[in-house]
Enzyme design. Structure first.
Site, mmCIF file in Angstrom:
data_model
loop_
_atom_site.group_PDB
_atom_site.id
_atom_site.type_symbol
_atom_site.label_atom_id
_atom_site.label_comp_id
_atom_site.label_asym_id
_atom_site.label_seq_id
_atom_site.Cartn_x
_atom_site.Cartn_y
_atom_site.Cartn_z
ATOM 1 N N LYS A 137 42.310 34.812 12.496
ATOM 2 C CA LYS A 137 43.353 35.365 13.362
ATOM 3 C C LYS A 137 44.227 34.246 13.918
ATOM 4 O O LYS A 137 45.446 34.339 13.910
ATOM 5 C CB LYS A 137 42.721 36.175 14.505
ATOM 6 C CG LYS A 137 42.233 37.537 14.041
ATOM 7 C CD LYS A 137 41.325 38.222 15.035
ATOM 8 C CE LYS A 137 40.749 39.502 14.407
ATOM 9 N NZ LYS A 137 39.665 40.103 15.159
ATOM 10 N N GLN A 139 37.031 39.870 20.788
ATOM 11 C CA GLN A 139 36.322 40.077 19.525
ATOM 12 C C GLN A 139 35.024 40.861 19.785
ATOM 13 O O GLN A 139 34.186 40.445 20.582
ATOM 14 C CB GLN A 139 36.016 38.705 18.888
ATOM 15 C CG GLN A 139 35.417 38.788 17.509
ATOM 16 C CD GLN A 139 36.377 39.358 16.465
ATOM 17 O OE1 GLN A 139 37.558 39.023 16.441
ATOM 18 N NE2 GLN A 139 35.869 40.229 15.615
ATOM 19 N N ASP A 199 44.636 45.576 20.259
ATOM 20 C CA ASP A 199 43.605 46.240 19.453
ATOM 21 C C ASP A 199 43.716 47.761 19.590
ATOM 22 O O ASP A 199 43.054 48.502 18.868
ATOM 23 C CB ASP A 199 42.211 45.797 19.945
ATOM 24 C CG ASP A 199 41.388 45.187 18.821
ATOM 25 O OD1 ASP A 199 41.868 45.185 17.672
ATOM 26 O OD2 ASP A 199 40.275 44.717 19.102
#
Ligand code: NDP
Length: 295
Positions: free
Chosen positions: A54, A98, A121
Site C-alpha cells: 500500500k 490494517q 476502507d
C-alpha cells in the site's frame, strides 16, 4: 468455448495511472498533496506485506504515505488516541487500519472512531449506511474493484442477474449494494442458502466471496456468464512442496463454460489497493472542497 481472462493486473495498472494523473492535477489546482495513513498493529507477516504494498503504490501515484507501526501490545486507548490525531491531521485524507487487529483490540470500536470523511476502507457504519441508502459514500475497496472489473466486460450492468456469494461487511454486503446502484438484479447467497448451484446457474454475473477453495464448480455457471472470483485461499503444500493460491471458483472448469473469468492471483486482488488510492483521492478532494476527481 474458452472464457476470456479478465486481466486484473493490467486493469489495476491503468487505474493507478489515471489516479496518478488526477493527483498531479489536484496538486496543481489545490496546492496540496493527498495523503494516506496506514496503521499496523503487531507483526502479522501477511499484514506487513499488504502495508508495504500500500505504501509503495501510494507513493508511486504521487500521494503522501504515512505509516504507523505499533507494537503488538498496544492498548485500545493508545490506538484510539492515534486515530484521533490522524482524524485531526490536515495532511491525512485517508486512514486505513490494517485488519485483523491482534486479539484483545476491538476492531469495530476502532472503525467507528475513524472520521467517516477519511474512512477510505468504507467500513465505518456512516459510510456503510450511506451506501445502503443510495447516498454518495466511501465504499470498501474490494467490491469497488469487482464492479470495475465487471464493467470491463459489460458496458452496463443494468438488468443483469447478479449473484453475490458471501455477505461480509468487507465484501459481500457492500458489493450487493454497489450492484443495486448499477441497476443489476441482485441475489445475496450465504452459508444458509438452499440450492446455491441452481441459483448460481441463473446469474449473468457471479461474484464469489466465500473463502472456500474452488467451491463454485463449472456446472454452477451459466454458459457465457461473467465470473468475478474474490476468494484468496492458500492450499497446503502438495507433493512438490509448493503451496498454491486458489480462488473460490474452480478456475479451469469455469474457463470452459463462462464468458469471462478473473484469475487468482492476478484478478480482484490487484484491484483492491488501486481502489484504495481512488478512495484516498476522492476523500482528499471532498475534504478540500475540490470537484470529485475523474476517476
Ligand atoms: P468472510 O469469512 O467474512 O465471509 C464469508 C462469507 O461466505 C459469509 O457470508 C459466509 O456465510 C459465506 N459462506 C461460507 N461458507 C459458505 C457456503 N458453503 N456457501 C455459501 N456461502 C458461504 O470472508 P470475506 O468476505 O472477508 O472474504 C471472502 C473471501 O475473499 C476470502 O477468501 C478472502 O480471503 C477473500 N478476500 C479477498 C480480497 C481481495 O483483495 N481479493 C479482499 C477481501 C477478502 P455466513 O454469513 O452465512 O456465515
Amino acid at each position: 468455448m474458452t472464457a476470456s481472462i479478465i486481466d486484473g493486473k493490467q486493469i489495476a495498472a491503468q487505474l493507478r495511472a489515471r489516479v496518478a494523473d488526477e493527483v498531479e492535477r489536484v496538486k496543481r489546482a489545490g496546492g496540496f498533496t493527498p495523503g494516506l495513513a496506514v496503521v499496523l498493529v503487531g507483526h502479522d507477516p501477511a499484514s506487513e506485506v499488504y502495508v508495504r504494498t500500500k505504501a509503495k503504490q501510494t507513493e508511486a501515484v504521487g500521494m503522501a504515505s504515512f505509516q504507523h507501526k505499533l507494537a503488538a501490545g498496544t492498548s485500545q486507548a493508545e490506538l484510539l488516541a492515534l486515530i484521533a490525531r490522524l482524524n485531526a491531521d490536515p495532511a491525512v485524507h485517508g486512514i486505513l487500519v490494517q485488519l485483523p487487529l491482534p486479539a484483545g483490540l476491538d476492531s469495530q470500536a476502532v472503525i467507528d472512531a475513524i472520521d467517516p470523511a477519511k474512512d477510505v476502507d468504507g467500513l465505518n457504519p456512516v459510510n456503510a449506511g450511506r451506501l445502503a441508502t443510495g447516498l454518495p459514500a466511501l465504499t470498501p475497496c474490494t467490491p469497488l474493484g469487482c464492479i470495475i472489473l465487471a464493467k470491463t466486460v459489460h458496458a452496463s450492468l443494468e438488468g443483469l442477474n447478479a449473484i453475490v456469494i458471501g455477505r461480509s461487511n468487507l465484501v459481500g454486503r457492500p458489493l450487493a449494494q454497489l450492484l443495486l446502484n448499477e441497476n443489476a438484479t441482485v441475489t445475496i447467497a450465504h452459508s444458509r442458502t438452499r440450492d446455491l448451484a441452481a441459483l448460481c446457474r441463473q446469474a449473468d454475473l457471479v461474484f464469489a466471496a466465500v473463502g472456500r477453495p474452488e467451491m463454485v464448480r463449472g456446472d454452477w455457471i451459466r454458459p457465457g456468464a461473467t465470473v468475478i472470483d474474490v476468494g484468496i485461499n492458500r492450499l497446503p503444500p502438495g507433493p512438490d512442496g509448493n503451496s498454491r493460491l486458489v480462488g473460490d471458483v474452480a478456475y479451469d472448469e469455469a474457463m470452459a463454460v463462462a464468458g469471462a473469468v478473473t484469475p487468482v492471483p492476478g484478478g480482484v486482488g490487484q484491484m483492491t489497493v488501486a481502489c484504495l488510492l481512488v478512495n484516498t483521492l476522492r476523500a482528499a478532494c471532498a475534504i478540500r472542497g475540490l470537484p470529485a476527481p475523474g476517476v
